[in-house]
Design an enzyme around this catalytic site. Structure first.
Site, PDB file in Angstrom:
ATOM      1  N   GLY A  14      10.743  53.645  73.689  1.00  0.00           N
ATOM      2  CA  GLY A  14      10.184  54.753  72.994  1.00  0.00           C
ATOM      3  C   GLY A  14       8.729  54.480  73.292  1.00  0.00           C
ATOM      4  O   GLY A  14       7.526  54.210  74.118  1.00  0.00           O
ATOM      5  N   SER A  17       5.609  52.888  71.210  1.00  0.00           N
ATOM      6  CA  SER A  17       5.612  51.094  71.191  1.00  0.00           C
ATOM      7  C   SER A  17       4.644  51.373  72.877  1.00  0.00           C
ATOM      8  O   SER A  17       3.979  50.038  73.077  1.00  0.00           O
ATOM      9  CB  SER A  17       7.030  50.273  71.201  1.00  0.00           C
ATOM     10  OG  SER A  17       7.513  51.086  72.431  1.00  0.00           O
ATOM     11  N   CYS A 100      16.057  46.198  57.589  1.00  0.00           N
ATOM     12  CA  CYS A 100      15.554  45.795  59.212  1.00  0.00           C
ATOM     13  C   CYS A 100      14.859  45.299  59.077  1.00  0.00           C
ATOM     14  O   CYS A 100      14.454  43.985  60.083  1.00  0.00           O
ATOM     15  CB  CYS A 100      16.640  46.624  60.216  1.00  0.00           C
ATOM     16  SG  CYS A 100      16.470  46.294  62.067  1.00  0.00           S
ATOM     17  N   CYS A 195      18.398  52.593  63.214  1.00  0.00           N
ATOM     18  CA  CYS A 195      18.831  52.313  64.726  1.00  0.00           C
ATOM     19  C   CYS A 195      19.349  51.771  64.936  1.00  0.00           C
ATOM     20  O   CYS A 195      20.037  51.810  66.756  1.00  0.00           O
ATOM     21  CB  CYS A 195      17.102  51.052  64.784  1.00  0.00           C
ATOM     22  SG  CYS A 195      17.235  49.847  63.453  1.00  0.00           S
TER      23      CYS A 195
END
Length: 363
Positions: A14, A17, A100, A195
């Site tokens: 994306g 990042s 996560c 995600c």
């Protein structure tokens, strides 16, 4: 500005990042890029990762950086999705992305691949603050994008190793940098939802693993049955859309798990969708306990869902790990199982979080 150091940068394909990598390179760093693969087409979830990985490879080539794809799919299933499914099965509302971050991104990844690096960098919208010789999790200046609520359960060791290269920027500036630098994902849409699921519908995922358990939808004020649901796990407290009811708006306000009853209330202003008290358990502090002695009526701010809005409250310790949040403002959608994320009153520092208990659920 950081001194040159060995950095592992977790990237997703994306724009956030990608700009994080650009800023690291601008600062003179040569991070090792990693993509964590946690979704495989094996019946336990689907994730269209190939396009993401290809985008990551383009970014790596653009900056001449090493890049690896690592798999933590089995660990994600065992520790994150089983938690999520068990929580949903009990009629509560989980937050898999919070778990996560703690267990996968900054847990197993760091243990297996991060040991040789000084820091781990991500594209989260958050900051770190050094005060009193300690590291604190700071909020981002862009309240709409602030992601400290997704980082509220990481450990202090994890926090002290993190860096957020874009955490001090608003989203519009991140997009501007991506366009200015002609990054290949400058106009790529932000990912939505969990995600792990990729393009899979969340309710379809729950249906695959939990099935359906129909029951009545009841208007809480009158006790009148006004419809049927396919399973209480498809709905969460505060939900408005997806109920299939006419004459609304209708909001989910309570669940009776044993009898499979979903209670709703009609109207935007119904007081049944609001509360002032949140009971918390399993409360954890990111850096240290801000009130190591007595904690009674401490002034804080908090979030009870991912939202730009911080609400004021007073915090009282009932027993170790158990607290009560009292807000003078009405709190919409108090969903047991979710995390209440606690901040300093000025909303500058994320202090920690607790799990909202099932006091609003008839178990």
């Amino acid at each position: 500005m950081y001194d040159a150091m060995e950095i592992a940068a977790l990237i997703s394909g994306g724009v956030d990042s990608a700009v994080a990598v650009h800023r690291l390179a601008e600062q003179g760093h040569r991070p090792h890029l990693f993509y964590i693969r946690i979704g495989l087409d094996d019946g336990r979830g689907d994730c269209a990762a190939d396009e993401d990985i290809e985008m990551c490879q383009v970014i790596a080539r653009r900056y001449g950086l090493p890049f690896d794809v690592v798999s933590l799919h089995d660990e994600y299933w065992q520790y994150v999705m089983e938690y999520a499914l068990d929580t949903v099965r009990r009629g509560l509302t989980p937050n898999p992305d919070v778990m996560c971050n703690r267990i996968i991104k900054f847990g197993f990844f760091d243990e297996r691949w991060g040991g040789g690096f000084d820091r781990i960098a991500t594209g989260h919208y958050a900051t770190t603050i050094e005060e009193d010789g300690l590291t604190w999790l700071g909020t981002a200046p862009d309240p709409v994008k602030d992601q400290t609520d997704f980082l509220c359960r990481i450990t202090y060791r994890q926090l002290s190793r993190l860096m957020f290269p874009i955490g001090d920027l608003p989203k519009a500036e991140v997009r501007r940098i991506a366009v200015e630098q002609n990054l290949p994902n400058a106009f790529r849409r932000d990912s939505q939802g969990i995600c792990f699921l990729g393009k899979i519908n969340y309710n379809d995922f729950l249906r695959r693993h939990l099935g359906e358990a129909p029951g009545p939808i009841v208007e809480i004020e009158t006790g009148r049955k006004i419809g049927e649901h396919r399973g209480v796990w498809f709905h969460t407290i505060g939900q408005r859309k997806g109920l299939g009811l006419s004459g609304g708006p209708w909001f989910v306000v309570k669940k009776n798990i044993p009898d499979r009853v979903l209670y709703v209330s009609r109207g935007y202003d119904t007081d049944k969708q609001y509360g002032h008290t949140l009971h918390l358990e399993e409360t954890e502090w990111l850096t240290r306990d801000p009130w190591p002695g007595e904690c009674r009526g401490a002034a804080v701010a908090f979030k009870n869902r991912h939202t730009p809005q911080f609400l004021p409250a007073s915090l009282t310790r009932v027993s170790p790990g158990e607290y009560v949040l009292e807000s003078p403002e009405p709190v919409q959608g108090i969903a047991p199982g979710q995390f209440a994320v606690i901040y300093t009153p000025d909303r500058r520092i994320c202090l920690g979080s607790g799990v909202i208990t099932g006091r609003n659920v008839m178990l």
